[in-house]
Motif scaffolding. Structure first.
Motif, PDB file in Angstrom:
ATOM      1  N   MET A   1       0.830  -1.211   0.000  1.00 51.51           N
ATOM      2  CA  MET A   1       0.000   0.000   0.000  1.00 51.51           C
ATOM      3  C   MET A   1       0.865   1.261   0.000  1.00 51.51           C
ATOM      4  O   MET A   1       0.520   2.254  -0.615  1.00 51.51           O
ATOM      5  CB  MET A   1      -0.941  -0.006   1.212  1.00 51.51           C
ATOM      6  CG  MET A   1      -2.068   1.001   1.111  1.00 51.51           C
ATOM      7  SD  MET A   1      -3.159   0.735  -0.299  1.00 51.51           S
ATOM      8  CE  MET A   1      -4.274  -0.492   0.368  1.00 51.51           C
ATOM      9  N   THR A   2       2.005   1.169   0.686  1.00 51.27           N
ATOM     10  CA  THR A   2       2.902   2.326   0.719  1.00 51.27           C
ATOM     11  C   THR A   2       3.388   2.663  -0.679  1.00 51.27           C
ATOM     12  O   THR A   2       3.455   3.835  -1.067  1.00 51.27           O
ATOM     13  CB  THR A   2       4.106   2.045   1.639  1.00 51.27           C
ATOM     14  OG1 THR A   2       3.611   1.721   2.936  1.00 51.27           O
ATOM     15  CG2 THR A   2       4.998   3.269   1.739  1.00 51.27           C
ATOM     16  N   ASP A   3       3.694   1.624  -1.471  1.00 47.77           N
ATOM     17  CA  ASP A   3       4.147   1.850  -2.844  1.00 47.77           C
ATOM     18  C   ASP A   3       3.066   2.541  -3.662  1.00 47.77           C
ATOM     19  O   ASP A   3       3.341   3.468  -4.418  1.00 47.77           O
ATOM     20  CB  ASP A   3       4.526   0.516  -3.514  1.00 47.77           C
ATOM     21  CG  ASP A   3       5.838  -0.043  -2.987  1.00 47.77           C
ATOM     22  OD1 ASP A   3       6.548   0.695  -2.278  1.00 47.77           O
ATOM     23  OD2 ASP A   3       6.135  -1.215  -3.272  1.00 47.77           O
ATOM     24  N   ARG A   4       1.821   2.077  -3.518  1.00 45.37           N
ATOM     25  CA  ARG A   4       0.725   2.673  -4.271  1.00 45.37           C
ATOM     26  C   ARG A   4       0.499   4.115  -3.823  1.00 45.37           C
ATOM     27  O   ARG A   4       0.252   4.999  -4.648  1.00 45.37           O
ATOM     28  CB  ARG A   4      -0.550   1.837  -4.062  1.00 45.37           C
ATOM     29  CG  ARG A   4      -1.771   2.356  -4.834  1.00 45.37           C
ATOM     30  CD  ARG A   4      -1.528   2.441  -6.334  1.00 45.37           C
ATOM     31  NE  ARG A   4      -2.749   2.698  -7.076  1.00 45.37           N
ATOM     32  CZ  ARG A   4      -2.784   3.209  -8.299  1.00 45.37           C
ATOM     33  NH1 ARG A   4      -1.645   3.503  -8.932  1.00 45.37           N
ATOM     34  NH2 ARG A   4      -3.930   3.408  -8.910  1.00 45.37           N
ATOM     35  N   ARG A   5       0.581   4.352  -2.534  1.00 42.96           N
ATOM     36  CA  ARG A   5       0.405   5.714  -2.033  1.00 42.96           C
ATOM     37  C   ARG A   5       1.473   6.637  -2.612  1.00 42.96           C
ATOM     38  O   ARG A   5       1.177   7.759  -3.034  1.00 42.96           O
ATOM     39  CB  ARG A   5       0.475   5.740  -0.503  1.00 42.96           C
ATOM     40  CG  ARG A   5       0.070   7.075   0.111  1.00 42.96           C
ATOM     41  CD  ARG A   5       0.196   7.043   1.629  1.00 42.96           C
ATOM     42  NE  ARG A   5      -0.470   8.179   2.259  1.00 42.96           N
ATOM     43  CZ  ARG A   5       0.052   9.400   2.354  1.00 42.96           C
ATOM     44  NH1 ARG A   5       1.268   9.646   1.861  1.00 42.96           N
ATOM     45  NH2 ARG A   5      -0.623  10.386   2.937  1.00 42.96           N
ATOM     46  N   ASN A   6       2.712   6.159  -2.649  1.00 44.63           N
ATOM     47  CA  ASN A   6       3.809   6.958  -3.210  1.00 44.63           C
ATOM     48  C   ASN A   6       3.600   7.223  -4.695  1.00 44.63           C
ATOM     49  O   ASN A   6       3.864   8.324  -5.189  1.00 44.63           O
ATOM     50  CB  ASN A   6       5.146   6.260  -2.989  1.00 44.63           C
ATOM     51  CG  ASN A   6       5.564   6.240  -1.530  1.00 44.63           C
ATOM     52  OD1 ASN A   6       5.059   7.029  -0.734  1.00 44.63           O
ATOM     53  ND2 ASN A   6       6.462   5.338  -1.162  1.00 44.63           N
TER      54      ASN A   6
ATOM     55  N   LEU B   1      -6.772   6.407  -0.437  1.00 41.50           N
ATOM     56  CA  LEU B   1      -5.416   6.961  -0.513  1.00 41.50           C
ATOM     57  C   LEU B   1      -5.451   8.372  -1.103  1.00 41.50           C
ATOM     58  O   LEU B   1      -4.742   9.274  -0.618  1.00 41.50           O
ATOM     59  CB  LEU B   1      -4.516   6.060  -1.367  1.00 41.50           C
ATOM     60  CG  LEU B   1      -4.128   4.707  -0.753  1.00 41.50           C
ATOM     61  CD1 LEU B   1      -3.409   3.842  -1.784  1.00 41.50           C
ATOM     62  CD2 LEU B   1      -3.240   4.901   0.478  1.00 41.50           C
TER      63      LEU B   1
ATOM     64  N   GLU C   1      -6.465  10.767   1.510  1.00 34.41           N
ATOM     65  CA  GLU C   1      -5.326  11.038   2.401  1.00 34.41           C
ATOM     66  C   GLU C   1      -4.393  12.084   1.789  1.00 34.41           C
ATOM     67  O   GLU C   1      -3.780  12.886   2.501  1.00 34.41           O
ATOM     68  CB  GLU C   1      -4.521   9.763   2.651  1.00 34.41           C
ATOM     69  CG  GLU C   1      -5.118   8.791   3.639  1.00 34.41           C
ATOM     70  CD  GLU C   1      -4.234   7.558   3.817  1.00 34.41           C
ATOM     71  OE1 GLU C   1      -2.999   7.673   3.594  1.00 34.41           O
ATOM     72  OE2 GLU C   1      -4.774   6.491   4.135  1.00 34.41           O
TER      73      GLU C   1
END
Length: 239
Positions: A1-6, A49, A52
């Motif tokens: 999820m962190t990758d997608r958020r980035n 996301l 956010e």
């Protein structure tokens, strides 16, 4: 999820830079243009996301995808825009979550939306979708009323209970005199908007421009741009 958020953060920043540059080039203030992120085919997790990351306006074009996604994100302060061709049998569902329907292009739809909005005790913002490739009295291939039908539809929306006339929407045409001439198409839309505001001063929204042509739309004076691919990535082919 962190990758997608980035990934989404990076893409959003790039789109933001494009909008800001286009505003500067046109002598406009950045706050004059609202970004609507088109989240069709992407999951509710992406919508969360985006929220956010500061996105507050999202758009969908199919009720069967939009309804469950809006429900899954009902705890978020989002404005949902419906931008697809809308069949009257989907109106009741759309009226339950959409804040703005951008694809109003026929009188029958106005009546259906009004009834559904009143039953749901909601006020629906409406944009008249204008097809710049449509001949008088016809609808465009991708929806939209011909320019000569704007006034009649606008009057119907303005008088309909539960509906609010917010302005106009268009998609750059693939055929006709404006094919390949996005800036000219959007400038023509601004002329229609000016005429509309003479009788309906509050109907000042112009939704035009997408990932490929947002600069032309901003340059012409659009108040809202609808961007999907440039934020979320290339959509997978369905089927």
């Amino acid at each position: 999820m962190t990758d997608r958020r980035n990934e989404l953060a990076t893409n959003l920043a790039a789109v933001e830079e494009r909008i800001s540059s286009a505003c500067a080039a046109a002598g406009r203030k950045r706050e004059e243009v609202t970004l609507i992120v088109v989240t069709k085919t992407y999951p509710a997790s992406d919508v969360r996301l985006l929220h956010e990351l500061g996105v507050r306006n999202v758009a969908e074009n199919r009720d069967q995808d939009a309804a469950p996604k809006a429900e899954a994100c009902s705890d978020l302060d989002l404005s949902w825009h419906f931008v697809g061709q809308l069949q009257t049998n989907k109106v009741r569902s759309v009226a339950s979550y959409a804040d703005v329907v951008q694809s109003v292009d026929r009188l029958k739809l106005v009546g259906a939306l009004s009834s559904a909005a009143v039953k749901a005790e909601r006020e629906l913002g409406c944009l008249i979708q204008v097809a710049l490739d449509a001949d008088a009295g016809t609808r465009g291939e991708r929806g939209g009323v011909a320019p000569d039908g704007i006034d009649e539809l606008a009057a119907a929306v303005a008088e309909a209970p539960g509906l609010r006339l917010d302005g106009l929407m268009t998609v750059a045409p693939l055929a006709g005199p404006f094919a390949g001439r996005q800036r000219a198409a959007f400038e023509r839309m601004m002329e229609f908007s000016s005429s509309l505001r003479a009788g309906h001063p509050a109907a000042n929204m112009v939704s035009a421009g997408m990932s490929a042509d947002l600069e032309e739309a901003v340059g012409a004076g659009a108040t809202h741009v609808r961007v999907g691919t440039a934020v979320l990535g290339v959509r997978p082919r369905l089927g």
